[in-house]
Design a protein around this motif. Structure first.
Motif, mmCIF file in Angstrom:
data_model
loop_
_atom_site.group_PDB
_atom_site.id
_atom_site.type_symbol
_atom_site.label_atom_id
_atom_site.label_comp_id
_atom_site.label_asym_id
_atom_site.label_seq_id
_atom_site.Cartn_x
_atom_site.Cartn_y
_atom_site.Cartn_z
ATOM 1 N N ALA A 35 -77.560 102.674 19.103
ATOM 2 C CA ALA A 35 -78.572 102.428 20.133
ATOM 3 C C ALA A 35 -79.959 102.385 19.505
ATOM 4 O O ALA A 35 -80.771 101.516 19.836
ATOM 5 N N VAL A 36 -80.234 103.309 18.586
ATOM 6 C CA VAL A 36 -81.529 103.323 17.912
ATOM 7 C C VAL A 36 -81.718 102.043 17.109
ATOM 8 O O VAL A 36 -82.780 101.409 17.151
ATOM 9 N N ALA A 74 -90.170 108.092 7.160
ATOM 10 C CA ALA A 74 -90.932 108.779 8.205
ATOM 11 C C ALA A 74 -90.379 108.427 9.586
ATOM 12 O O ALA A 74 -90.287 109.288 10.471
ATOM 13 N N VAL A 75 -90.006 107.164 9.763
ATOM 14 C CA VAL A 75 -89.464 106.737 11.056
ATOM 15 C C VAL A 75 -88.135 107.446 11.325
ATOM 16 O O VAL A 75 -87.925 108.025 12.398
ATOM 17 N N ALA A 78 -88.641 111.024 12.146
ATOM 18 C CA ALA A 78 -89.155 111.231 13.497
ATOM 19 C C ALA A 78 -88.034 111.205 14.526
ATOM 20 O O ALA A 78 -88.108 111.855 15.572
ATOM 21 N N PHE A 79 -86.969 110.449 14.227
ATOM 22 C CA PHE A 79 -85.819 110.414 15.132
ATOM 23 C C PHE A 79 -84.954 111.660 14.986
ATOM 24 O O PHE A 79 -84.124 111.944 15.848
ATOM 25 N N PRO A 81 -85.145 115.112 15.214
ATOM 26 C CA PRO A 81 -84.969 116.109 16.278
ATOM 27 C C PRO A 81 -84.267 115.535 17.508
ATOM 28 O O PRO A 81 -83.451 116.219 18.130
ATOM 29 N N GLU A 82 -84.564 114.265 17.839
ATOM 30 C CA GLU A 82 -83.947 113.660 19.024
ATOM 31 C C GLU A 82 -82.445 113.489 18.824
ATOM 32 O O GLU A 82 -81.641 113.860 19.672
ATOM 33 N N ALA A 85 -80.630 116.773 18.807
ATOM 34 C CA ALA A 85 -80.417 117.331 20.149
ATOM 35 C C ALA A 85 -79.228 116.662 20.811
ATOM 36 O O ALA A 85 -78.423 117.316 21.475
ATOM 37 N N ARG A 152 -82.712 117.542 30.157
ATOM 38 C CA ARG A 152 -84.043 117.510 30.747
ATOM 39 C C ARG A 152 -84.512 118.865 31.254
ATOM 40 O O ARG A 152 -85.688 119.102 31.434
ATOM 41 N N ARG A 155 -87.420 121.163 29.413
ATOM 42 C CA ARG A 155 -88.859 121.142 29.628
ATOM 43 C C ARG A 155 -89.292 122.207 30.631
ATOM 44 O O ARG A 155 -90.370 122.762 30.549
#
Lengths: 226, 112
Positions: A35-36, A74-75, A78-79, A81-82, A85, A152, A155
């Motif tokens: 998907a990324v 770097a890109v 940045a992905f 942690p996402e 999870a 979600r 948060r």
């Protein structure tokens, strides 16, 4: 996929190379990585088109797009942690589903053992029962927390829980990242820290089965580049 | 503007680009750049992870579609996202008003 095919021109080749460099550094469930890759590919082609519409030559446009997207390492980082999870949530849900099945199997074994006379009574399961209870008391809330905080709900649960999630998701992403990817300085440092934390949690830590399950899975994750 | 100053407001800024309707990742990045007069030109590749984080928090919702034969992901504000955006807006105004009161005087030309 006529216009989605990156190999259609030389400028697309350059962008495809960049995309491959990013996706090779991604860790996480295969579907999430595909998907990324799809999303980045669309963005790259969109950017390429924008530059060419403005009159840039293919080679210029490619260079501009790659500069605009930023360093592949770097890109991908940045992905991290996402995708970590997503991975943690997936594993936790898997355990929520399979855990009771394992428990039922033990109970069935105990019942069968009680009904059928054996020369040597199988008393292990019964001795282990209090430990199972303890494990459930620890594991239940921990799984619930992982599932809740990686979704979600995270948060709303506030900062304290957020820190726990951060630690947990880092633990899992550490497990699925291949060794070459960990060549990054900070990744190596955080790996050492996480191992330290895992020891502090003790051998009954929930992370143990997570680790065993995921080390194998990491080898069979082809990046979905098309 | 310094990167660390922007960082604290990135979520709010990303949400704000979706006020007028759904956008895909590259369009969000372009809206940030154009809307800030070119001052916020983020590396495009790092905008996507930020969007995924907002989506996981339930502030935006992503959906796939096919455009010209390739898969495209668009993002739209959720109800929670609209609430968060309006909170971000009011806290920004509070902050900006206070800072403007203290720092807001235009710099004098340097005395010669």
């Amino acid at each position: 996929m006529a216009s989605g095919d990156l190999s259609a021109s030389t400028s697309r080749d350059g962008v495809a190379e960049y995309l491959a460099a990013v996706t090779a550094r991604l860790a996480g469930p295969p579907a999430a990585r595909v998907a990324v890759a799809d999303e980045l590919r669309d963005g790259l082609l969109e950017a390429l088109q924008a530059h060419q519409v403005q009159g840039a030559a293919p080679a210029e446009a490619t260079a501009a797009v790659i500069a605009e997207f930023g360093d592949p390492g770097a890109v991908a980082a940045a992905f991290g942690p996402e995708l970590g999870a997503v991975q943690a949530r997936r594993v936790a849900l898997g355990l929520v589903v399979t855990g009771p099945l394992v428990g039922l199997a033990w109970i069935a074994a105990g019942v069968v053992n009680a009904l059928v006379p054996w020369p040597h009574q199988l008393i292990g399961p019964w001795l282990a029962l209090p430990v199972v209870g303890l494990a459930l008391v620890v594991a239940g809330p921990a799984l619930g927390l992982t599932v809740a905080t990686t979704g979600r709900l995270g948060r709303r649960l506030g900062r304290v829980v957020h820190r726990v999630t951060f630690f947990r998701s880092r633990t899992h992403s550490r497990v699925v990242i291949d060794a070459p990817v960990l060549g990054k300085d900070d990744a190596a440092a955080s790996g050492a820290r996480i191992e330290h934390r895992a020891q502090a949690l003790g051998p009954e830590s929930l992370d143990e089965p997570f680790d065993e399950g995921e080390v194998g899975a990491a080898d069979q994750l082809p990046v979905g580049l098309r | 503007m310094r990167a660390e100053v922007l960082k604290g407001h990135l979520d709010g800024l990303l949400l704000a680009t979706l006020t007028d309707g759904p956008r895909h990742g590259y369009a969000i990045k372009e809206a940030l750049r154009a809307g800030s007069g070119g001052r916020f030109d983020l590396p495009t590749g790092t905008v996507y992870p930020a969007l995924h984080r907002l989506e996981r928090a339930g502030l935006i919702a992503g959906s796939w579609s096919m455009v010209n034969g390739r898969r495209r992901r668009s993002y739209a504000l959720t109800a929670a996202g609209r609430r968060t955006l309006s909170e971000e807006r009011s806290s920004w105004w509070e902050f900006a008003t206070a800072v403007t009161a203290l720092l807001g005087e235009r710099p004098w030309p340097a005395a010669t």
